[in-house]
Structures are given as C-alpha cells and as structure tokens.
Design a protein around this motif. Structure first.
Motif, mmCIF file in Angstrom:
data_model
loop_
_atom_site.group_PDB
_atom_site.id
_atom_site.type_symbol
_atom_site.label_atom_id
_atom_site.label_comp_id
_atom_site.label_asym_id
_atom_site.label_seq_id
_atom_site.Cartn_x
_atom_site.Cartn_y
_atom_site.Cartn_z
ATOM 1 N N SER A 1 2.204 6.690 -6.869
ATOM 2 C CA SER A 1 1.175 7.625 -7.346
ATOM 3 C C SER A 1 1.674 9.071 -7.280
ATOM 4 N N ILE A 2 2.410 9.399 -6.218
ATOM 5 C CA ILE A 2 2.933 10.765 -6.058
ATOM 6 C C ILE A 2 3.883 11.126 -7.202
ATOM 7 N N THR B 1 2.363 1.732 -3.410
ATOM 8 C CA THR B 1 1.374 2.241 -4.358
ATOM 9 C C THR B 1 1.186 3.751 -4.204
ATOM 10 N N GLN B 2 1.094 4.207 -2.965
ATOM 11 C CA GLN B 2 0.905 5.635 -2.708
ATOM 12 C C GLN B 2 2.109 6.455 -3.172
ATOM 13 N N LEU B 3 3.300 5.953 -2.898
ATOM 14 C CA LEU B 3 4.517 6.661 -3.314
ATOM 15 C C LEU B 3 4.628 6.705 -4.839
ATOM 16 N N THR C 1 0.836 -1.208 0.000
ATOM 17 C CA THR C 1 0.000 0.000 0.000
ATOM 18 C C THR C 1 0.868 1.254 0.000
ATOM 19 N N TYR C 2 1.901 1.258 0.844
ATOM 20 C CA TYR C 2 2.819 2.401 0.878
ATOM 21 C C TYR C 2 3.488 2.591 -0.487
ATOM 22 N N ARG D 1 5.153 15.343 0.196
ATOM 23 C CA ARG D 1 4.184 14.239 0.156
ATOM 24 C C ARG D 1 4.869 12.891 0.338
ATOM 25 N N TRP E 1 4.441 9.782 3.646
ATOM 26 C CA TRP E 1 4.324 8.331 3.560
ATOM 27 C C TRP E 1 5.573 7.641 4.112
#
Length: 231
Positions: A139-140, A135-137, A132-133, A189, A193
């Motif tokens: 995305s940024i 994926t978020q990174l 999950t982490y 951002r 995370w």
C-alpha cells in the motif's frame, strides 16, 4: 518316561523325515512369525525415522526463512535510517554541501534490494501476520508510485521495486530529499513496518526452535520407543 516307537514315528511322519513333522512345522511357524514381527518393527522404525528427518528438514527451512526475513527487514531499517536522517552529518546535508548525490543514490539502491528481498520472504512465509505486513508495504509503494517514479524507482505489479540507474543518478537533490528524506516518505513508512517484520521473525525463530527440540525429545526420548526396540 519311555516314548513308544509308534508314537514317535507318528510325530516324525510315515517316512521318518523330521522336516515334515508336527514339531518342525510348529517351529517353522514360530520362526516365520518372529521374522515377520522383526521385519515389521524395522519397517516401523524406518518410517518414523524418515518422518522425523523430513520434519527436521522442514524446521530447518522454516528457521532459514525467518532468519533471512529478520536480516532483510533489519537492513531495510538501517538504510531507511540513513536516508531519513536530518542531522548536520546526514547524507543529504553532505550532498548539499558537495553537490554529489552518489552516496544517496547508493543507499536508495541498497534499500530497494533489501526491500525486495523482505517482500519475497513475506510471500514465502504466507502466514496471516506476514500477509498483513506485505499488504501494508504494498500500500505504501502504491500510494507513492508517482513520487518514486520521479527519481527513477518504479513499482512493479507484484509490489517489488525496480531502479532505473540513469534516471536515479540524474535526479536532483530536491526531488530525492522530498521522496526519501521526509518522515512520511517511502523509507520512513517502510521502516516502520520493517520493524514489525523483524520482531515477528525473531519471535517465530524462537518458537520454531522450541517446537523442534520438543518434538525431537518427544519422538526419541520415550522409554521403549526407539532405543529399546532391539535390546
């Protein structure tokens, strides 16, 4: 009681050879069974020792992974803090005064190196939370691909970043400030995370250590399990 000669001869065999007697065969069977039991016991101990050794190695590798993850995430946070600082003594404030952006460039390159290492750790872990982490990174950096490219940082297909040294060094301070110094920029951002990654890695290190010690004493501390085999 006196034992008759004929009875004794029967026990010893027709030729009187004791090695073929019923008593000797019984003793031989008993000895073989005892040796087999001991061999099985040794094999069992060796197998369990090998399994324990493998478990210890796996636990050590997992601990090392989470240690590296915690360290790299912490480094990302540290470099992001420097890049997003807006105080009078910040990197950007000093660069505007001197016209020299080399310190900013150096911190961006360090940020990218630690960021890539953190991504590698998350991929190696593969847990649901770490995925999950990741994926978020990703995305940024994907959403900020154009901004990153404007100062010589490109996003690769696997989510890692690559620095074009010449382009980064020649980027003007306004471009660098827009991409890296803003509260909604890449550094800020990613740092948010990275903080979660660092905390998660620390928790996993503690849990892993606790489980390892628990399993060690469970396997070796039970009475009659290992220590009492050959007493």
């Amino acid at each position: 009681m006196r034992v008759p000669r004929n009875y004794m001869n029967g026990l010893l065999g027709a030729n009187g050879n004791s090695t073929t007697s019923l008593l000797q065969r019984a003793l031989s069977r008993s000895t073989r069974n005892k040796k087999t039991s001991r061999a099985d016991l040794l094999s069992s101990v060796n197998n369990r020792n090998n399994l324990l050794t493998q478990n210890v190695k796996t636990a050590a590798q997992t601990q090392k992974l989470y240690y590296n993850m915690k360290y790299h995430a912490g480094q990302v946070i540290d470099y992001a803090d420097k890049l997003t600082d807006k105080s009078d003594n910040s990197l950007f404030a000093k660069a505007k005064e001197s016209g020299d952006t080399s310190e900013i460039v150096s911190n961006i390159k360090s940020f990218v190196a630690q960021y890539n290492s953190m991504l590698a750790d998350l991929k190696d872990s593969g847990t649901r939370a770490d995925t999950t982490y990741l994926t978020q990174l990703n995305s940024i950096t994907s959403l900020n691909r154009t901004e990153l490219a404007s100062c010589g940082v490109s996003r690769n297909a696997d989510g890692t970043l690559t620095v074009d040294d010449d382009k980064l060094a020649s980027a003007d301070i306004e471009t660098l400030e827009k991409v890296w110094n803003g509260k909604s920029g890449v550094a800020a951002r990613a740092s948010m995370w990275a903080d979660s990654v660092e905390s998660s890695a620390e928790r996993n290190m503690t849990a892993q250590a606790s489980n390892s010690y628990s399993n060690l004493f469970k396997n070796y501390g039970n009475s009659g399990n290992y220590f009492n085999y050959f007493r």
